[in-house]
Design a protein around this motif. Structure first.
Motif, PDB file in Angstrom:
ATOM      1  N   GLN A  83      -0.587  -2.044  -5.287  1.00 61.81           N
ATOM      2  CA  GLN A  83      -0.848  -2.448  -3.911  1.00 61.81           C
ATOM      3  C   GLN A  83       0.173  -3.479  -3.401  1.00 61.81           C
ATOM      4  O   GLN A  83       0.616  -3.418  -2.270  1.00 61.81           O
ATOM      5  CB  GLN A  83      -2.255  -3.043  -3.880  1.00 61.81           C
ATOM      6  CG  GLN A  83      -2.664  -3.691  -2.598  1.00 61.81           C
ATOM      7  CD  GLN A  83      -4.098  -4.225  -2.730  1.00 61.81           C
ATOM      8  OE1 GLN A  83      -4.799  -3.951  -3.690  1.00 61.81           O
ATOM      9  NE2 GLN A  83      -4.514  -4.987  -1.748  1.00 61.81           N
ATOM     10  N   ASN A  84       0.541  -4.413  -4.284  1.00 63.54           N
ATOM     11  CA  ASN A  84       1.428  -5.505  -3.834  1.00 63.54           C
ATOM     12  C   ASN A  84       2.905  -5.196  -4.098  1.00 63.54           C
ATOM     13  O   ASN A  84       3.739  -6.092  -4.062  1.00 63.54           O
ATOM     14  CB  ASN A  84       1.015  -6.817  -4.493  1.00 63.54           C
ATOM     15  CG  ASN A  84       1.105  -6.707  -6.008  1.00 63.54           C
ATOM     16  OD1 ASN A  84       1.608  -5.698  -6.512  1.00 63.54           O
ATOM     17  ND2 ASN A  84       0.647  -7.697  -6.729  1.00 63.54           N
ATOM     18  N   SER A 136      10.412  -3.530   5.894  1.00 61.95           N
ATOM     19  CA  SER A 136       9.024  -3.524   6.381  1.00 61.95           C
ATOM     20  C   SER A 136       8.095  -3.229   5.205  1.00 61.95           C
ATOM     21  O   SER A 136       8.555  -2.784   4.140  1.00 61.95           O
ATOM     22  CB  SER A 136       8.852  -2.436   7.431  1.00 61.95           C
ATOM     23  OG  SER A 136       8.964  -1.174   6.814  1.00 61.95           O
ATOM     24  N   GLY A 137       6.796  -3.453   5.418  1.00 63.61           N
ATOM     25  CA  GLY A 137       5.817  -3.183   4.366  1.00 63.61           C
ATOM     26  C   GLY A 137       5.874  -1.733   3.899  1.00 63.61           C
ATOM     27  O   GLY A 137       5.833  -1.440   2.703  1.00 63.61           O
ATOM     28  N   GLY A 138       6.019  -0.822   4.845  1.00 64.31           N
ATOM     29  CA  GLY A 138       6.063   0.603   4.510  1.00 64.31           C
ATOM     30  C   GLY A 138       7.287   0.934   3.668  1.00 64.31           C
ATOM     31  O   GLY A 138       7.214   1.704   2.711  1.00 64.31           O
ATOM     32  N   GLN A 139       8.425   0.310   4.025  1.00 64.27           N
ATOM     33  CA  GLN A 139       9.656   0.565   3.250  1.00 64.27           C
ATOM     34  C   GLN A 139       9.524  -0.003   1.836  1.00 64.27           C
ATOM     35  O   GLN A 139       9.951   0.621   0.867  1.00 64.27           O
ATOM     36  CB  GLN A 139      10.853  -0.068   3.967  1.00 64.27           C
ATOM     37  CG  GLN A 139      11.239   0.684   5.229  1.00 64.27           C
ATOM     38  CD  GLN A 139      12.277  -0.074   6.047  1.00 64.27           C
ATOM     39  OE1 GLN A 139      12.268  -1.308   6.082  1.00 64.27           O
ATOM     40  NE2 GLN A 139      13.154   0.662   6.702  1.00 64.27           N
ATOM     41  N   ARG A 140       8.903  -1.183   1.747  1.00 67.71           N
ATOM     42  CA  ARG A 140       8.718  -1.770   0.409  1.00 67.71           C
ATOM     43  C   ARG A 140       7.857  -0.865  -0.470  1.00 67.71           C
ATOM     44  O   ARG A 140       8.133  -0.682  -1.651  1.00 67.71           O
ATOM     45  CB  ARG A 140       8.031  -3.131   0.512  1.00 67.71           C
ATOM     46  CG  ARG A 140       8.956  -4.205   0.958  1.00 67.71           C
ATOM     47  CD  ARG A 140       8.234  -5.524   1.041  1.00 67.71           C
ATOM     48  NE  ARG A 140       8.824  -6.289   2.122  1.00 67.71           N
ATOM     49  CZ  ARG A 140       8.353  -7.439   2.574  1.00 67.71           C
ATOM     50  NH1 ARG A 140       7.265  -7.958   2.055  1.00 67.71           N
ATOM     51  NH2 ARG A 140       8.960  -8.063   3.553  1.00 67.71           N
ATOM     52  N   GLU A 160      -4.508   1.565  -4.925  1.00 67.81           N
ATOM     53  CA  GLU A 160      -4.643   1.111  -3.533  1.00 67.81           C
ATOM     54  C   GLU A 160      -3.273   0.882  -2.887  1.00 67.81           C
ATOM     55  O   GLU A 160      -3.016  -0.187  -2.323  1.00 67.81           O
ATOM     56  CB  GLU A 160      -5.451  -0.192  -3.467  1.00 67.81           C
ATOM     57  CG  GLU A 160      -6.851  -0.091  -4.047  1.00 67.81           C
ATOM     58  CD  GLU A 160      -7.935   0.112  -2.996  1.00 67.81           C
ATOM     59  OE1 GLU A 160      -7.602   0.311  -1.810  1.00 67.81           O
ATOM     60  OE2 GLU A 160      -9.120   0.092  -3.374  1.00 67.81           O
ATOM     61  N   PRO A 161      -2.364   1.864  -2.927  1.00 72.51           N
ATOM     62  CA  PRO A 161      -0.983   1.593  -2.501  1.00 72.51           C
ATOM     63  C   PRO A 161      -0.841   1.311  -1.003  1.00 72.51           C
ATOM     64  O   PRO A 161       0.170   0.785  -0.588  1.00 72.51           O
ATOM     65  CB  PRO A 161      -0.240   2.875  -2.883  1.00 72.51           C
ATOM     66  CG  PRO A 161      -1.277   3.929  -2.878  1.00 72.51           C
ATOM     67  CD  PRO A 161      -2.535   3.260  -3.354  1.00 72.51           C
ATOM     68  N   ASP A 166      -0.425  -1.732   7.852  1.00 69.34           N
ATOM     69  CA  ASP A 166      -1.281  -1.638   9.039  1.00 69.34           C
ATOM     70  C   ASP A 166      -1.689  -0.176   9.258  1.00 69.34           C
ATOM     71  O   ASP A 166      -1.127   0.742   8.657  1.00 69.34           O
ATOM     72  CB  ASP A 166      -0.604  -2.244  10.266  1.00 69.34           C
ATOM     73  CG  ASP A 166       0.637  -1.495  10.665  1.00 69.34           C
ATOM     74  OD1 ASP A 166       0.600  -0.247  10.707  1.00 69.34           O
ATOM     75  OD2 ASP A 166       1.673  -2.144  10.922  1.00 69.34           O
ATOM     76  N   ALA A 167      -2.672   0.028  10.142  1.00 68.59           N
ATOM     77  CA  ALA A 167      -3.333   1.334  10.252  1.00 68.59           C
ATOM     78  C   ALA A 167      -2.353   2.488  10.492  1.00 68.59           C
ATOM     79  O   ALA A 167      -2.445   3.535   9.858  1.00 68.59           O
ATOM     80  CB  ALA A 167      -4.376   1.287  11.357  1.00 68.59           C
ATOM     81  N   LYS A 168      -1.380   2.284  11.368  1.00 66.04           N
ATOM     82  CA  LYS A 168      -0.460   3.361  11.728  1.00 66.04           C
ATOM     83  C   LYS A 168       0.426   3.745  10.543  1.00 66.04           C
ATOM     84  O   LYS A 168       0.622   4.915  10.228  1.00 66.04           O
ATOM     85  CB  LYS A 168       0.394   2.892  12.907  1.00 66.04           C
ATOM     86  CG  LYS A 168       1.122   4.004  13.589  1.00 66.04           C
ATOM     87  CD  LYS A 168       1.747   3.517  14.869  1.00 66.04           C
ATOM     88  CE  LYS A 168       2.743   4.539  15.366  1.00 66.04           C
ATOM     89  NZ  LYS A 168       3.605   3.972  16.391  1.00 66.04           N
ATOM     90  N   LEU A 169       0.918   2.698   9.881  1.00 69.71           N
ATOM     91  CA  LEU A 169       1.794   2.910   8.731  1.00 69.71           C
ATOM     92  C   LEU A 169       1.026   3.525   7.565  1.00 69.71           C
ATOM     93  O   LEU A 169       1.565   4.307   6.789  1.00 69.71           O
ATOM     94  CB  LEU A 169       2.368   1.549   8.317  1.00 69.71           C
ATOM     95  CG  LEU A 169       3.776   1.546   7.752  1.00 69.71           C
ATOM     96  CD1 LEU A 169       4.710   2.329   8.639  1.00 69.71           C
ATOM     97  CD2 LEU A 169       4.257   0.109   7.626  1.00 69.71           C
ATOM     98  N   ARG A 170      -0.255   3.163   7.475  1.00 69.31           N
ATOM     99  CA  ARG A 170      -1.087   3.723   6.407  1.00 69.31           C
ATOM    100  C   ARG A 170      -1.148   5.233   6.523  1.00 69.31           C
ATOM    101  O   ARG A 170      -0.978   5.945   5.550  1.00 69.31           O
ATOM    102  CB  ARG A 170      -2.506   3.148   6.495  1.00 69.31           C
ATOM    103  CG  ARG A 170      -2.798   2.196   5.402  1.00 69.31           C
ATOM    104  CD  ARG A 170      -4.233   1.892   5.122  1.00 69.31           C
ATOM    105  NE  ARG A 170      -5.121   1.815   6.246  1.00 69.31           N
ATOM    106  CZ  ARG A 170      -5.453   0.694   6.873  1.00 69.31           C
ATOM    107  NH1 ARG A 170      -4.947  -0.445   6.501  1.00 69.31           N
ATOM    108  NH2 ARG A 170      -6.292   0.719   7.877  1.00 69.31           N
TER     109      ARG A 170
END
Ligand code: ADP
Length: 354
Positions: A83-84, A136-140, A160-161, A166-170
Protein backbone atom coordinates in the motif's frame (compact mmCIF):
# COMPACT_ATOMS: atom_id res chain seq x y z
CA UNK A 1 3.54 -18.84 -13.26
CA UNK A 2 2.30 -21.06 -10.49
CA UNK A 3 -0.56 -22.87 -8.85
CA UNK A 4 -0.97 -22.55 -5.07
CA UNK A 5 -2.64 -24.71 -2.47
CA UNK A 6 -3.40 -23.54 1.05
CA UNK A 7 -4.32 -26.50 3.26
CA UNK A 8 -5.84 -26.04 6.71
CA UNK A 9 -3.76 -22.93 7.35
CA UNK A 10 -4.00 -21.32 10.79
CA UNK A 11 -2.22 -18.29 12.17
CA UNK A 12 -1.87 -17.64 15.87
CA UNK A 13 0.26 -14.61 16.76
CA UNK A 14 2.60 -14.62 19.76
CA UNK A 15 0.02 -12.73 21.83
CA UNK A 16 -2.36 -15.69 21.25
CA UNK A 17 -4.53 -13.77 18.79
CA UNK A 18 -5.74 -16.22 16.17
CA UNK A 19 -5.91 -14.17 12.99
CA UNK A 20 -6.68 -16.96 10.49
CA UNK A 21 -8.71 -20.15 10.99
CA UNK A 22 -8.45 -23.21 8.75
CA UNK A 23 -7.91 -21.48 5.41
CA UNK A 24 -8.28 -23.79 2.40
CA UNK A 25 -8.07 -23.02 -1.30
CA UNK A 26 -6.66 -24.39 -4.55
CA UNK A 27 -5.54 -21.53 -6.78
CA UNK A 28 -5.05 -22.30 -10.46
CA UNK A 29 -2.07 -21.13 -12.45
CA UNK A 30 -2.81 -17.62 -13.74
CA UNK A 31 -5.82 -17.02 -11.53
CA UNK A 32 -6.57 -13.59 -10.07
CA UNK A 33 -7.75 -14.14 -6.48
CA UNK A 34 -9.03 -11.27 -4.34
CA UNK A 35 -9.22 -11.60 -0.55
CA UNK A 36 -11.89 -9.21 0.67
CA UNK A 37 -13.36 -8.41 4.06
CA UNK A 38 -13.47 -5.71 6.72
CA UNK A 39 -10.37 -4.47 8.50
CA UNK A 40 -8.89 -7.05 10.88
CA UNK A 41 -10.46 -10.13 9.24
CA UNK A 42 -7.09 -11.75 8.49
CA UNK A 43 -6.51 -10.84 4.83
CA UNK A 44 -3.03 -9.34 5.18
CA UNK A 45 -1.96 -12.07 7.55
CA UNK A 46 -2.92 -14.67 4.93
CA UNK A 47 -1.03 -12.79 2.21
CA UNK A 48 2.02 -12.35 4.42
CA UNK A 49 2.08 -16.08 5.22
CA UNK A 50 2.08 -16.81 1.48
CA UNK A 51 4.93 -14.32 0.98
CA UNK A 52 6.87 -15.91 3.83
CA UNK A 53 6.83 -12.70 5.90
CA UNK A 54 4.86 -14.45 8.67
CA UNK A 55 5.27 -18.01 9.95
CA UNK A 56 2.42 -20.40 9.28
CA UNK A 57 1.27 -21.69 12.70
CA UNK A 58 -0.17 -24.89 11.25
CA UNK A 59 -1.19 -26.18 7.85
CA UNK A 60 0.54 -26.42 4.51
CA UNK A 61 1.39 -24.02 1.70
CA UNK A 62 2.13 -25.66 -1.62
CA UNK A 63 3.39 -23.78 -4.66
CA UNK A 64 3.62 -25.76 -7.91
CA UNK A 65 3.29 -29.03 -6.05
CA UNK A 66 6.21 -28.19 -3.76
CA UNK A 67 5.67 -27.77 -0.02
CA UNK A 68 7.07 -24.32 0.80
CA UNK A 69 5.54 -23.98 4.29
CA UNK A 70 8.97 -23.57 5.87
CA UNK A 71 10.78 -21.97 2.91
CA UNK A 72 12.31 -18.51 3.55
CA UNK A 73 10.62 -15.59 1.78
CA UNK A 74 13.57 -14.88 -0.51
CA UNK A 75 13.44 -18.37 -2.01
CA UNK A 76 9.71 -18.39 -2.81
CA UNK A 77 9.95 -16.36 -6.02
CA UNK A 78 7.00 -14.21 -5.02
CA UNK A 79 6.78 -10.42 -5.45
CA UNK A 80 4.69 -8.26 -3.17
CA UNK A 81 3.32 -4.77 -3.85
CA UNK A 82 2.45 -2.78 -0.73
CA UNK A 83 0.00 0.00 0.00
CA UNK A 84 2.76 2.47 0.91
CA UNK A 85 4.82 1.61 -2.23
CA UNK A 86 8.02 1.11 -0.16
CA UNK A 87 10.18 2.84 -2.78
CA UNK A 88 13.74 3.99 -2.08
CA UNK A 89 13.56 7.80 -1.93
CA UNK A 90 17.20 8.38 -2.91
CA UNK A 91 17.01 6.19 -6.03
CA UNK A 92 15.57 7.09 -9.41
CA UNK A 93 12.60 5.24 -10.85
CA UNK A 94 15.05 3.24 -12.99
CA UNK A 95 17.21 2.32 -10.01
CA UNK A 96 14.19 1.41 -7.92
CA UNK A 97 12.96 -0.91 -10.62
CA UNK A 98 16.40 -2.40 -11.25
CA UNK A 99 17.27 -2.82 -7.57
CA UNK A 100 16.26 -6.44 -6.95
CA UNK A 101 17.93 -7.57 -10.17
CA UNK A 102 21.11 -5.66 -9.31
CA UNK A 103 21.13 -7.40 -5.92
CA UNK A 104 20.82 -10.72 -7.71
CA UNK A 105 23.82 -9.67 -9.87
CA UNK A 106 21.91 -10.11 -13.10
CA UNK A 107 23.66 -9.17 -16.33
CA UNK A 108 23.38 -5.34 -16.71
CA UNK A 109 22.11 -5.67 -20.28
CA UNK A 110 19.36 -8.01 -19.15
CA UNK A 111 18.46 -5.62 -16.30
CA UNK A 112 18.29 -2.72 -18.73
CA UNK A 113 16.03 -4.64 -21.09
CA UNK A 114 13.70 -5.75 -18.29
CA UNK A 115 13.40 -2.29 -16.74
CA UNK A 116 12.64 -0.70 -20.12
CA UNK A 117 10.07 -3.38 -20.91
CA UNK A 118 8.32 -2.94 -17.55
CA UNK A 119 8.41 0.86 -17.90
CA UNK A 120 6.82 0.51 -21.33
CA UNK A 121 4.00 -1.69 -19.98
CA UNK A 122 3.35 0.75 -17.12
CA UNK A 123 3.71 3.99 -19.08
CA UNK A 124 6.75 5.06 -17.08
CA UNK A 125 9.25 5.40 -19.92
CA UNK A 126 9.46 9.19 -19.52
CA UNK A 127 9.79 9.03 -15.74
CA UNK A 128 12.81 6.75 -15.40
CA UNK A 129 15.24 9.47 -14.29
CA UNK A 130 12.93 10.99 -11.70
CA UNK A 131 13.00 10.43 -7.96
CA UNK A 132 9.85 9.05 -6.27
CA UNK A 133 9.06 12.42 -4.68
CA UNK A 134 8.69 13.96 -8.15
CA UNK A 135 5.92 11.48 -9.03
CA UNK A 136 2.19 11.40 -8.36
CA UNK A 137 0.75 8.72 -6.07
CA UNK A 138 -0.47 6.74 -9.07
CA UNK A 139 2.95 6.84 -10.73
CA UNK A 140 4.63 5.72 -7.51
CA UNK A 141 2.28 2.78 -7.30
CA UNK A 142 3.19 1.90 -10.89
CA UNK A 143 6.90 2.01 -10.01
CA UNK A 144 6.17 -0.37 -7.14
CA UNK A 145 4.44 -2.67 -9.64
CA UNK A 146 7.34 -2.26 -12.07
CA UNK A 147 9.74 -3.37 -9.40
CA UNK A 148 7.68 -6.53 -9.01
CA UNK A 149 7.30 -7.13 -12.76
CA UNK A 150 11.03 -7.04 -13.59
CA UNK A 151 11.58 -10.01 -11.30
CA UNK A 152 9.14 -12.11 -13.39
CA UNK A 153 7.98 -13.81 -10.20
CA UNK A 154 5.83 -16.92 -10.02
CA UNK A 155 3.18 -15.07 -8.04
CA UNK A 156 2.24 -11.42 -7.46
CA UNK A 157 0.82 -10.38 -4.11
CA UNK A 158 -0.91 -7.00 -3.70
CA UNK A 159 -1.74 -5.65 -0.24
CA UNK A 160 -4.34 -2.85 -0.55
CA UNK A 161 -2.30 -1.26 -3.38
CA UNK A 162 -4.87 1.45 -4.15
CA UNK A 163 -5.66 2.65 -0.63
CA UNK A 164 -3.45 5.72 -0.80
CA UNK A 165 -4.84 6.96 -4.11
CA UNK A 166 -7.73 9.35 -4.61
CA UNK A 167 -11.00 7.99 -6.01
CA UNK A 168 -10.35 8.81 -9.68
CA UNK A 169 -6.84 7.42 -9.68
CA UNK A 170 -8.03 4.33 -7.83
CA UNK A 171 -10.36 3.48 -10.69
CA UNK A 172 -7.69 4.09 -13.33
CA UNK A 173 -4.98 2.14 -11.50
CA UNK A 174 -7.42 -0.70 -10.82
CA UNK A 175 -8.01 -1.02 -14.57
CA UNK A 176 -4.25 -0.96 -15.18
CA UNK A 177 -3.80 -3.85 -12.76
CA UNK A 178 -6.50 -5.80 -14.59
CA UNK A 179 -4.81 -5.16 -17.95
CA UNK A 180 -1.47 -6.09 -16.43
CA UNK A 181 -2.89 -9.42 -15.31
CA UNK A 182 -4.31 -10.10 -18.78
CA UNK A 183 -0.97 -9.22 -20.33
CA UNK A 184 1.32 -11.15 -17.96
CA UNK A 185 -1.03 -14.01 -17.09
CA UNK A 186 0.77 -14.43 -13.75
CA UNK A 187 -1.07 -15.79 -10.71
CA UNK A 188 -2.13 -12.85 -8.55
CA UNK A 189 -3.46 -12.55 -5.00
CA UNK A 190 -4.87 -9.22 -4.04
CA UNK A 191 -6.07 -7.98 -0.65
CA UNK A 192 -8.68 -5.25 -0.26
CA UNK A 193 -11.52 -4.14 2.01
CA UNK A 194 -13.27 -2.66 -1.05
CA UNK A 195 -15.99 -4.85 -2.53
CA UNK A 196 -15.89 -2.93 -5.84
CA UNK A 197 -12.23 -3.86 -6.32
CA UNK A 198 -13.08 -7.47 -5.51
CA UNK A 199 -15.97 -7.61 -8.00
CA UNK A 200 -14.09 -5.88 -10.82
CA UNK A 201 -10.70 -7.61 -10.50
CA UNK A 202 -11.22 -11.15 -9.32
CA UNK A 203 -11.53 -14.40 -11.19
CA UNK A 204 -12.54 -15.67 -7.76
CA UNK A 205 -13.21 -13.82 -4.54
CA UNK A 206 -12.40 -15.10 -1.06
CA UNK A 207 -14.68 -13.25 1.36
CA UNK A 208 -13.43 -13.32 4.98
CA UNK A 209 -14.78 -12.31 8.35
CA UNK A 210 -13.08 -12.57 11.75
CA UNK A 211 -10.38 -14.93 10.50
CA UNK A 212 -12.76 -17.32 8.75
CA UNK A 213 -13.36 -17.80 5.04
CA UNK A 214 -17.06 -17.13 4.49
CA UNK A 215 -17.28 -17.96 0.79
CA UNK A 216 -15.06 -18.58 -2.20
CA UNK A 217 -16.48 -18.07 -5.67
CA UNK A 218 -16.67 -15.99 -8.81
CA UNK A 219 -17.86 -12.39 -8.38
CA UNK A 220 -21.22 -13.38 -9.87
CA UNK A 221 -21.58 -16.32 -7.48
CA UNK A 222 -20.98 -14.09 -4.46
CA UNK A 223 -23.36 -11.47 -5.79
CA UNK A 224 -26.13 -13.82 -6.95
CA UNK A 225 -25.86 -16.59 -4.38
CA UNK A 226 -24.18 -15.27 -1.24
CA UNK A 227 -23.51 -18.11 1.22
CA UNK A 228 -24.69 -16.23 4.30
CA UNK A 229 -25.89 -12.88 5.64
CA UNK A 230 -22.32 -11.63 6.07
CA UNK A 231 -21.38 -12.13 2.41
CA UNK A 232 -24.77 -10.83 1.28
CA UNK A 233 -24.28 -7.62 3.22
CA UNK A 234 -20.60 -7.16 2.33
CA UNK A 235 -20.81 -7.72 -1.43
CA UNK A 236 -23.01 -5.29 -3.32
CA UNK A 237 -23.39 -1.52 -2.95
CA UNK A 238 -25.56 -0.10 -1.50
CA UNK A 239 -25.83 -3.16 0.73
CA UNK A 240 -28.68 -5.63 0.67
CA UNK A 241 -31.79 -4.83 2.75
CA UNK A 242 -32.73 -7.41 5.39
CA UNK A 243 -36.11 -8.18 6.95
CA UNK A 244 -36.76 -10.58 9.83
CA UNK A 245 -40.00 -12.47 9.37
CA UNK A 246 -41.83 -15.78 9.06
CA UNK A 247 -43.23 -18.02 6.37
CA UNK A 248 -47.02 -18.22 6.69
CA UNK A 249 -49.51 -19.57 4.15
CA UNK A 250 -47.24 -19.09 1.15
CA UNK A 251 -46.15 -15.60 2.18
CA UNK A 252 -43.10 -14.06 3.77
CA UNK A 253 -44.65 -12.07 6.59
CA UNK A 254 -42.85 -9.38 8.58
CA UNK A 255 -44.01 -6.35 10.56
CA UNK A 256 -43.53 -4.17 7.48
CA UNK A 257 -45.21 -6.14 4.66
CA UNK A 258 -46.42 -9.50 3.49
CA UNK A 259 -44.83 -10.79 0.28
CA UNK A 260 -46.39 -13.59 -1.76
CA UNK A 261 -44.02 -16.44 -2.67
CA UNK A 262 -43.88 -18.16 -6.05
CA UNK A 263 -44.01 -21.95 -6.36
CA UNK A 264 -40.24 -22.39 -6.40
CA UNK A 265 -39.87 -20.30 -3.25
CA UNK A 266 -42.73 -22.15 -1.54
CA UNK A 267 -40.99 -25.44 -2.23
CA UNK A 268 -37.63 -24.11 -1.07
CA UNK A 269 -39.10 -22.83 2.20
CA UNK A 270 -41.52 -25.71 2.87
CA UNK A 271 -39.64 -26.82 5.98
CA UNK A 272 -39.56 -23.25 7.34
CA UNK A 273 -43.36 -22.85 7.67
CA UNK A 274 -43.96 -20.94 10.91
CA UNK A 275 -40.23 -20.49 11.59
CA UNK A 276 -38.32 -17.24 11.66
CA UNK A 277 -36.19 -16.48 8.62
CA UNK A 278 -34.39 -13.50 7.11
CA UNK A 279 -35.38 -12.09 3.72
CA UNK A 280 -32.65 -10.24 1.81
CA UNK A 281 -33.44 -7.84 -1.03
CA UNK A 282 -30.80 -5.94 -2.97
CA UNK A 283 -31.69 -2.29 -3.62
CA UNK A 284 -31.78 -3.02 -7.37
CA UNK A 285 -34.32 -5.81 -6.74
CA UNK A 286 -36.83 -3.48 -5.08
CA UNK A 287 -38.83 -2.21 -8.02
CA UNK A 288 -41.61 0.32 -8.53
CA UNK A 289 -44.88 -1.59 -8.84
CA UNK A 290 -48.40 -0.11 -8.77
CA UNK A 291 -49.66 -3.35 -7.23
CA UNK A 292 -46.67 -3.63 -4.89
CA UNK A 293 -46.89 -4.78 -1.28
CA UNK A 294 -44.16 -2.52 0.13
CA UNK A 295 -45.16 1.06 0.76
CA UNK A 296 -41.87 2.93 0.77
CA UNK A 297 -41.93 6.33 2.41
CA UNK A 298 -39.21 8.46 0.81
CA UNK A 299 -36.61 10.13 3.01
CA UNK A 300 -34.03 10.99 0.35
CA UNK A 301 -33.92 10.87 -3.46
CA UNK A 302 -30.34 10.51 -4.82
CA UNK A 303 -29.92 10.80 -8.59
CA UNK A 304 -26.93 8.94 -9.99
CA UNK A 305 -27.58 9.57 -13.68
CA UNK A 306 -28.98 6.36 -15.10
CA UNK A 307 -30.31 5.23 -11.74
CA UNK A 308 -31.83 6.75 -8.62
CA UNK A 309 -31.19 5.65 -5.07
CA UNK A 310 -34.31 6.09 -2.99
CA UNK A 311 -33.65 5.91 0.74
CA UNK A 312 -36.81 5.51 2.75
CA UNK A 313 -38.63 3.67 5.48
CA UNK A 314 -41.29 0.99 5.60
CA UNK A 315 -43.16 1.27 8.89
CA UNK A 316 -40.03 2.84 10.34
CA UNK A 317 -37.64 0.15 8.98
CA UNK A 318 -34.89 1.67 6.79
CA UNK A 319 -34.90 0.52 3.17
CA UNK A 320 -32.82 1.55 0.15
CA UNK A 321 -34.13 0.97 -3.36
CA UNK A 322 -32.28 1.53 -6.63
CA UNK A 323 -34.57 2.41 -9.53
CA UNK A 324 -33.38 2.21 -13.13
CA UNK A 325 -34.45 5.69 -14.11
CA UNK A 326 -34.23 9.28 -13.10
CA UNK A 327 -36.76 9.86 -10.30
CA UNK A 328 -37.74 13.06 -8.56
CA UNK A 329 -39.32 11.86 -5.34
CA UNK A 330 -39.69 14.30 -2.48
CA UNK A 331 -39.30 13.48 1.20
CA UNK A 332 -42.61 12.06 2.44
CA UNK A 333 -43.68 10.66 -0.99
CA UNK A 334 -45.07 7.12 -0.87
CA UNK A 335 -43.86 4.64 -3.52
CA UNK A 336 -45.44 1.23 -3.98
CA UNK A 337 -42.78 -1.41 -4.64
CA UNK A 338 -42.24 -5.14 -4.71
CA UNK A 339 -39.18 -7.39 -4.65
CA UNK A 340 -38.29 -9.16 -7.89
CA UNK A 341 -35.49 -11.35 -6.49
CA UNK A 342 -35.53 -12.59 -2.89
CA UNK A 343 -32.69 -14.11 -0.88
CA UNK A 344 -33.57 -16.23 2.15
CA UNK A 345 -31.36 -16.94 5.15
CA UNK A 346 -31.78 -19.20 8.17
CA UNK A 347 -32.25 -16.95 11.20
CA UNK A 348 -30.16 -19.15 13.51
CA UNK A 349 -27.18 -20.01 11.30
CA UNK A 350 -27.50 -16.94 9.00
CA UNK A 351 -26.68 -19.33 6.14
CA UNK A 352 -28.46 -19.01 2.81
CA UNK A 353 -31.39 -21.38 2.38
CA UNK A 354 -30.84 -23.32 -0.85
P1 ADP B 1 -6.74 -7.38 7.68
O1 ADP B 1 -5.61 -7.45 6.72
O2 ADP B 1 -7.94 -8.14 7.23
O3 ADP B 1 -7.08 -5.97 8.08
P2 ADP B 1 -4.86 -8.52 9.54
O4 ADP B 1 -4.46 -9.80 8.90
O5 ADP B 1 -3.92 -7.37 9.45
O6 ADP B 1 -6.30 -8.11 9.03
O7 ADP B 1 -5.15 -8.79 11.09
C1 ADP B 1 -5.95 -9.87 11.53
C2 ADP B 1 -5.93 -9.91 13.05
O8 ADP B 1 -4.62 -10.22 13.52
C3 ADP B 1 -6.31 -8.60 13.71
O9 ADP B 1 -7.03 -8.89 14.87
C4 ADP B 1 -4.97 -7.98 14.06
O10 ADP B 1 -5.08 -7.13 15.17
C5 ADP B 1 -4.14 -9.20 14.38
N1 ADP B 1 -2.71 -8.99 14.08
C6 ADP B 1 -2.16 -8.60 12.92
N2 ADP B 1 -0.83 -8.54 12.98
C7 ADP B 1 -0.49 -8.90 14.25
C8 ADP B 1 0.74 -9.05 14.96
N3 ADP B 1 1.92 -8.83 14.37
N4 ADP B 1 0.67 -9.45 16.25
C9 ADP B 1 -0.50 -9.71 16.84
N5 ADP B 1 -1.69 -9.59 16.23
C10 ADP B 1 -1.71 -9.20 14.95
Amino acid sequence: MASLTLKNINKIYDNNVQAVFDFNIDIKDGEFIVLVGPSGCGKSTTLRMIAGLEDISSGQLIIDEKDVTQMPAKDRDIAMVFQNYALYAHMTVYENMAFSLTLRKENPNVIHEKVLAAAEILGLTDQLNKKPRQLSGGQRQRVAMGRAIVRTPKVFLFDEPLSNLDAKLRGATRREILLLHKRLGTTMLYVTHDQTEALTLADRIVCMSMGYVQQIGTPLELYDTPANVFVASFIGLPPMNFFNGKIENGHFVCPFFSAPLNDVQKQLLASYEGKEIILGARPENIVQDEKGYINLKVVLNENLGQTTLVHGTVSGHKVTAKFREWCNYKPGDQVLTSINNMHFFDKETTNAIR
